[in-house]
Design a protein around this motif. Structure first.
Motif, mmCIF file in Angstrom:
data_model
loop_
_atom_site.group_PDB
_atom_site.id
_atom_site.type_symbol
_atom_site.label_atom_id
_atom_site.label_comp_id
_atom_site.label_asym_id
_atom_site.label_seq_id
_atom_site.Cartn_x
_atom_site.Cartn_y
_atom_site.Cartn_z
ATOM 1 N N ILE A 1 17.751 -70.758 21.744
ATOM 2 C CA ILE A 1 18.087 -71.952 22.731
ATOM 3 C C ILE A 1 17.776 -71.408 23.984
ATOM 4 N N ARG A 2 18.452 -70.288 24.329
ATOM 5 C CA ARG A 2 18.018 -69.518 25.636
ATOM 6 C C ARG A 2 16.581 -69.330 26.112
ATOM 7 N N SER A 3 15.813 -69.050 25.123
ATOM 8 C CA SER A 3 14.456 -68.833 25.526
ATOM 9 C C SER A 3 13.871 -70.313 25.473
ATOM 10 N N SER A 4 14.192 -71.318 24.483
ATOM 11 C CA SER A 4 13.461 -72.570 24.622
ATOM 12 C C SER A 4 13.975 -72.997 26.336
ATOM 13 N N ASN B 1 14.419 -71.605 28.767
ATOM 14 C CA ASN B 1 13.813 -70.846 30.004
ATOM 15 C C ASN B 1 12.182 -71.263 29.983
ATOM 16 N N GLY B 2 11.633 -71.583 28.615
ATOM 17 C CA GLY B 2 10.161 -72.014 28.554
ATOM 18 C C GLY B 2 10.235 -73.406 29.244
ATOM 19 N N PHE B 3 11.183 -74.192 28.967
ATOM 20 C CA PHE B 3 11.407 -75.661 29.760
ATOM 21 C C PHE B 3 11.348 -75.658 31.095
ATOM 22 N N PHE B 4 12.023 -74.597 31.666
ATOM 23 C CA PHE B 4 12.246 -74.628 33.149
ATOM 24 C C PHE B 4 11.025 -73.751 33.750
ATOM 25 N N LYS B 5 10.163 -72.988 32.957
ATOM 26 C CA LYS B 5 9.090 -72.386 33.417
ATOM 27 C C LYS B 5 7.953 -73.184 33.569
ATOM 28 N N TYR C 1 14.209 -91.982 30.038
ATOM 29 C CA TYR C 1 13.600 -90.833 30.238
ATOM 30 C C TYR C 1 14.392 -89.706 30.106
ATOM 31 N N ILE C 2 15.810 -89.744 30.062
ATOM 32 C CA ILE C 2 16.625 -88.564 29.402
ATOM 33 C C ILE C 2 16.422 -88.285 28.273
ATOM 34 N N HIS C 3 16.351 -89.414 27.429
ATOM 35 C CA HIS C 3 16.071 -89.501 26.023
ATOM 36 C C HIS C 3 14.687 -88.702 25.710
ATOM 37 N N SER C 4 13.671 -89.201 26.617
ATOM 38 C CA SER C 4 12.224 -88.497 26.363
ATOM 39 C C SER C 4 12.378 -86.944 26.812
ATOM 40 N N ILE C 5 13.186 -86.487 27.606
ATOM 41 C CA ILE C 5 13.161 -85.055 28.055
ATOM 42 C C ILE C 5 13.828 -84.409 26.785
ATOM 43 N N LEU C 6 14.787 -84.872 26.370
ATOM 44 C CA LEU C 6 15.736 -84.347 25.082
ATOM 45 C C LEU C 6 14.703 -84.100 23.929
ATOM 46 N N MET C 7 13.666 -85.136 23.679
ATOM 47 C CA MET C 7 12.671 -85.016 22.546
ATOM 48 C C MET C 7 11.811 -84.078 22.968
ATOM 49 N N VAL C 8 11.555 -83.760 24.143
ATOM 50 C CA VAL C 8 10.461 -82.698 24.455
ATOM 51 C C VAL C 8 11.355 -81.318 24.235
ATOM 52 N N ILE C 9 12.416 -81.265 24.613
ATOM 53 C CA ILE C 9 13.183 -80.002 24.538
ATOM 54 C C ILE C 9 13.115 -79.780 22.944
ATOM 55 N N GLU C 10 13.420 -80.730 22.119
ATOM 56 C CA GLU C 10 13.529 -80.371 20.481
ATOM 57 C C GLU C 10 12.258 -80.031 20.206
ATOM 58 N N ILE C 11 11.160 -80.322 20.764
ATOM 59 C CA ILE C 11 9.823 -80.060 20.061
ATOM 60 C C ILE C 11 9.605 -78.249 20.653
ATOM 61 N N ILE C 12 10.017 -78.114 21.758
ATOM 62 C CA ILE C 12 10.080 -76.989 22.457
ATOM 63 C C ILE C 12 10.835 -75.836 21.471
ATOM 64 N N VAL C 13 12.142 -76.387 21.286
ATOM 65 C CA VAL C 13 12.877 -75.333 20.374
ATOM 66 C C VAL C 13 12.354 -75.188 18.993
ATOM 67 N N SER C 14 11.678 -76.113 18.668
ATOM 68 C CA SER C 14 10.985 -76.081 17.134
ATOM 69 C C SER C 14 9.898 -74.797 17.194
ATOM 70 N N TRP D 1 9.674 -60.066 21.275
ATOM 71 C CA TRP D 1 10.484 -61.202 21.565
ATOM 72 C C TRP D 1 11.060 -60.953 23.084
ATOM 73 N N ARG D 2 10.858 -59.943 23.812
ATOM 74 C CA ARG D 2 11.027 -59.917 25.039
ATOM 75 C C ARG D 2 10.470 -60.860 26.021
ATOM 76 N N GLU D 3 9.275 -61.096 25.783
ATOM 77 C CA GLU D 3 8.458 -62.249 26.531
ATOM 78 C C GLU D 3 9.264 -63.473 26.669
ATOM 79 N N LEU D 4 10.081 -63.898 25.731
ATOM 80 C CA LEU D 4 10.804 -64.946 25.556
ATOM 81 C C LEU D 4 12.315 -64.977 26.279
#
Length: 321
Positions: A8-11, A13-17, A272-285, A308-311
Motif C-alpha cells: 500500500i505504501r509503495s502503491s 508512493n508510485g501514484f504520487f510520483k 472523478y474521485i471514483h476514477s482515481i480510486l480505480m486507477v489506484i486499484e490498478i496500481i496496487v495490483s 524491493w527498496r526501489e518501491l
C-alpha cells in the motif's frame, strides 16, 4: 500484515510520483467507465421490468434447486439481478475505456526507469497490450460465472444435506444462511482478486486466457489474505462514492427533476474521485504482482530487500538528504 502495508505504501508512493500521468489516465480513460458504473446503478429503479424478469428466473432456479424461502436467498436473488443488470450496462465501457486504462498503467510500470519520471506512454506502446487484456477479461467473465455456479452448488449441498438430516428449525436455517453468506462472499471476493491479478499478468507477461488465470492462482497461493486486504480499501472507497452519487445526485434529480450546474459539478467530482480510486486499484495490483514476483524469484532476504527498496518512499527520499 507487513506485506500489505509495504504494498500500500509503495502503491501510494508510485501514484504520487506519477501523479500527472495517473490523473490524466483517470480523466481520459477511466472517467467514462466510472460514469457508466454509477449511471447503471442509477438506472436500476427505473428498470423494474428488467430486474423483475431476472428476479423471477433466478427465483425459479432457486426453487428448482430446493433452496428454502429465507431472507438470505431473497436478498441474494435481488442483488444478483441488480448486479447482472449493472454489469451488462457497463460492459461496453469496461471492455474499451477501462482496459485501455489498465494497458496504459501496466505499460508505465513496464517501461519506466527505476527512479525516472512516470509519464503517459504513447498509444503505439500500450495499445499492443490491449488484445491480451481483452481476451483475459472475457475469460475472467466465464471464470466469475463458474465461481457463482460452484458457490450455489455448494449452498445446494449444504441446505439439502441439512434437510436430509432433519435440520429444519428456524435456528438451523438462520445458521445455515449465515454460513452460506460467508462462503459466498469469500468465494466471490477471492475470484475477483484472482481475475484482477490475471489481467495484470496478461499485460506484464504478454499472455492471455487461462494461462494468466493459472499464473494468478499460483502467484496468490498462500497470499490470498494479503490480496483481499489490499483490495479492501479501494473497494470500500468506490462503494462510498457510488452511495454518495445515489444520495447527492440521483436523489436530488428525482426531487427537482433537473440537474442544476452545482449538481452537475458535484456529479463530475464524485465520478472523478471514483476514477482515481480505480486507477489506484490498478496500481496496487501492479505493485502486488511485482512484490509476489520478487518473493518467488529472489533467493535471499538481503537480495530481496535490495530489489524491493526501489518501491519504498523513505528509501528514495534518503537519496536527496
Amino acid at each position: 500484515m507487513g506485506m500489505t502495508r509495504d504494498v500500500i505504501r509503495s502503491s501510494l508512493n508510485g501514484f504520487f510520483k506519477g501523479y500527472q500521468a495517473f490523473t490524466t489516465i483517470a480523466a481520459i480513460f477511466v472517467f467514462p467507465a466510472s460514469l457508466s458504473v454509477l449511471l447503471s446503478e442509477s438506472l436500476i429503479p427505473s428498470s423494474t421490468s428488467v430486474i423483475a424478469a431476472l428476479s423471477i428466473r433466478l427465483h425459479s432456479l432457486f426453487q428448482a434447486a430446493g433452496f428454502p424461502e429465507t431472507k438470505f436467498f431473497s436478498l441474494l436473488n435481488i442483488k444478483l439481478s441488480q448486479t447482472i443488470f449493472s454489469f451488462c450496462m457497463s460492459l461496453p465501457f469496461t471492455l474499451t475505456f477501462l482496459l485501455l486504462a489498465k494497458s496504459c498503467v501496466i505499460q508505465i510500470f513496464r517501461d519506466s526507469p527505476r527512479y525516472g519520471q512516470l509519464v503517459v506512454p504513447h498509444f503505439s506502446k500500450f495499445l499492443p497490450i490491449y488484445p491480451s487484456l481483452f481476451s483475459t477479461h472475457i475469460f475472467n467473465i466465464f471464470v466469475f460465472l463458474s465461481s457463482n455456479v460452484t458457490t450455489l452448488s455448494l449452498l445446494f449441498l449444504l441446505f439439502n444435506g441439512a434437510d436430509l438430516f432433519g435440520l429444519k428449525s428456524d435456528a438451523y436455517v438462520i445458521l445455515l444462511s449465515v454460513i452460506g453468506a460467508i462462503v459466498y462472499s469469500v468465494f466471490i471476493a477471492t475470484t475477483t482478486v484472482i481475475c484482477n491479478l490475471a489481467t495484470i499478468i496478461s499485460g506484464m507477461e504478454n499472455c492471455d486466457g487461462y494461462i494468466s488465470i493459472l499464473k494468478a492462482c499460483i502467484l496468490t497461493r498462500g497470499r490470498i489474505a494479503t490480496a483481499l486486504a489490499l483490495a479492501l480499501p479501494t473497494n470500500i472507497g468506490m462503494t462510498i462514492m457510488e452511495a454518495l452519487f445515489q444520495f447527492r445526485i440521483m436523489r436530488q434529480y428525482r426531487i427537482s427533476g433537473n440537474f442544476s450546474p452545482a449538481i452537475m459539478w458535484e456529479a463530475f467530482s464524485i465520478t472523478y474521485i471514483h476514477s482515481i480510486l480505480m486507477v489506484i486499484e490498478i496500481i496496487v495490483s501492479c505493485m502486488y504482482y511485482r512484490r509476489c514476483m520478487l518473493l518467488d524469484c529472489t533467493n535471499g532476504e538481503e537480495e530481496f530487500e535490495e530489489e524491493w527498496r526501489e518501491l519504498q518512499p523513505e528509501d528514495k527520499a534518503s537519496r536527496f538528504v
